[in-house]
Write a protein that holds these residues in place. Structure first.
Motif, PDB file in Angstrom:
ATOM      1  N   ARG A 157      95.221  23.815 -11.478  1.00  0.00           N
ATOM      2  CA  ARG A 157      95.571  25.080 -12.125  1.00  0.00           C
ATOM      3  C   ARG A 157      96.018  26.091 -11.069  1.00  0.00           C
ATOM      4  NH1 ARG A 157      90.655  27.303 -14.469  1.00  0.00           N
ATOM      5  NH2 ARG A 157      89.994  26.695 -12.395  1.00  0.00           N
TER       6      ARG A 157
ATOM      7  N   GLU B 182      95.083  28.986 -10.849  1.00  0.00           N
ATOM      8  CA  GLU B 182      93.887  29.741 -10.388  1.00  0.00           C
ATOM      9  C   GLU B 182      93.231  29.036  -9.190  1.00  0.00           C
ATOM     10  OE1 GLU B 182      93.611  28.926 -14.260  1.00  0.00           O
ATOM     11  OE2 GLU B 182      95.329  30.199 -13.831  1.00  0.00           O
ATOM     12  N   ASP B 183      93.322  27.689  -9.168  1.00  0.00           N
ATOM     13  CA  ASP B 183      92.736  26.951  -8.032  1.00  0.00           C
ATOM     14  C   ASP B 183      93.504  27.280  -6.751  1.00  0.00           C
ATOM     15  OD1 ASP B 183      91.038  25.727  -9.861  1.00  0.00           O
ATOM     16  OD2 ASP B 183      92.409  24.037 -10.171  1.00  0.00           O
TER      17      ASP B 183
ATOM     18  N   GLU C 272      98.565  36.624  -6.485  1.00  0.00           N
ATOM     19  CA  GLU C 272      99.541  36.451  -7.576  1.00  0.00           C
ATOM     20  C   GLU C 272     100.976  36.422  -7.036  1.00  0.00           C
ATOM     21  OE1 GLU C 272      97.095  38.631  -7.553  1.00  0.00           O
ATOM     22  OE2 GLU C 272      95.828  37.879  -9.190  1.00  0.00           O
TER      23      GLU C 272
END
Ligand SMILES: Nc1nc2c(ncn2[C@@H]2O[C@H](COP(=O)(O)OP(=O)(O)OP(=O)(O)O)[C@@H](O)[C@H]2O)c(=O)[nH]1
Ligand SMILES: [Mg+2]
Length: 234
Positions: A150, A152-153, A176
């Protein structure tokens, strides 16, 4: 050939698509690749600056060369394959330490490539553009699989890098901005990745130049020390 003004290095495990990303960006195509031996570089002119982009070998046997390629780098692109979680783990275990030789304010981009292989993958609008028949890594008919890593990882890994480098989150670009998901095959986000980095490294190049200039001794204003009779300097 003019000396490059800044160096960007691609690092990551074998087969994650480093060479393919670079060829997609520089040559606008997705040709068959062979596993890289040692390293190779492209020169990119960005505004009035010459930026060298180094492609390195992910194979274990060339590992020792990585820190040499990273010497003085203004940015490092740490690349993994979104369908292989181990390739993200390898970035932390095997590749991050190689960046110790990079410039002190080196930028880090984390790139999850081969997003076209996943269910959430990129639109394939540019599919086939400049592609060779082999189309390794999955052709248009290959089944899409759930994404194994992901975003996020990758962002969590970016934060670990800041810790490792003892950098304050407030002084560096946010996760981000620096974590990308790309497809060298379709071209998804490839221009965005390289051109975001080019824009970010230009101020660094200017800063490095200013530092070099301030360290240069102006010999026209140099006054030799007075000599005493004994021959020692006063
Ligand atoms: N489906 C898909 N396949 C890809 C993509 N990028 C690379 N590949 C394929 O993955 C394989 C490895 O790509 P390379 O670019 O050679 O990988 P590398 O990271 O340079 O590997 P080393 O040079 O061994 O370190 C090749 O078969 C590519 O065609 C992509 O975005 N999508
Ligand atoms: Mg390669």
């Amino acid at each position: 050939m003019r000396k490059p003004d800044g160096k960007i290095v691609l690092l990551g495990d074998m087969n994650v698509g480093k060479t393919s990303l670079l060829q997609r960006y520089m040559e606008r195509r997705f040709p068959d690749t062979v596993s890289t031996v040692g390293g190779a570089f492209y020169l990119k002119q960005w505004r009035s600056y010459n930026i060298s982009i180094w492609d390195t070998a992910g194979r274990e046997q060339f590992h020792g060369l990585g820190s040499m390629y990273c010497r003085g780098a203004v940015a490092v692109i740490l690349t993994y394959d979104v369908s292989h979680p181990q390739s993200l783990a390898e970035l932390e275990d095997r590749f991050l330490g190689l960046t110790d030789t990079a410039s002190k304010d080196c930028l880090f981009a984390i790139v999850g490539n081969k997003v076209d292989l996943t269910e959430e993958g990129a639109p394939e609008g540019r599919e086939g553009e400049g592609c060779s028949p082999r189309q390794a890594g999955g052709g248009p008919t290959s089944p899409r699989v759930p994404k194994q890593v992901r975003l996020e990882d990758a962002m969590a890994f970016y934060k670990k890098i800041l810790k490792y480098k003892t950098l304050d989150e407030k002084n560096v670009p946010a996760a981000e901005q620096m974590c990308f998901e790309t497809s060298a095959k379709t071209g998804h986000n490839v221009d965005l990745l390289f051109e975001t980095l080019f824009d970010m490294v230009v101020p660094m190049i200017l800063r490095q130049r200013a530092e070099e200039l301030s360290q240069t001794v102006d010999i026209t204003s140099y006054k030799p020390p007075k000599r005493t009779r004994s021959g020692c300097c006063a």
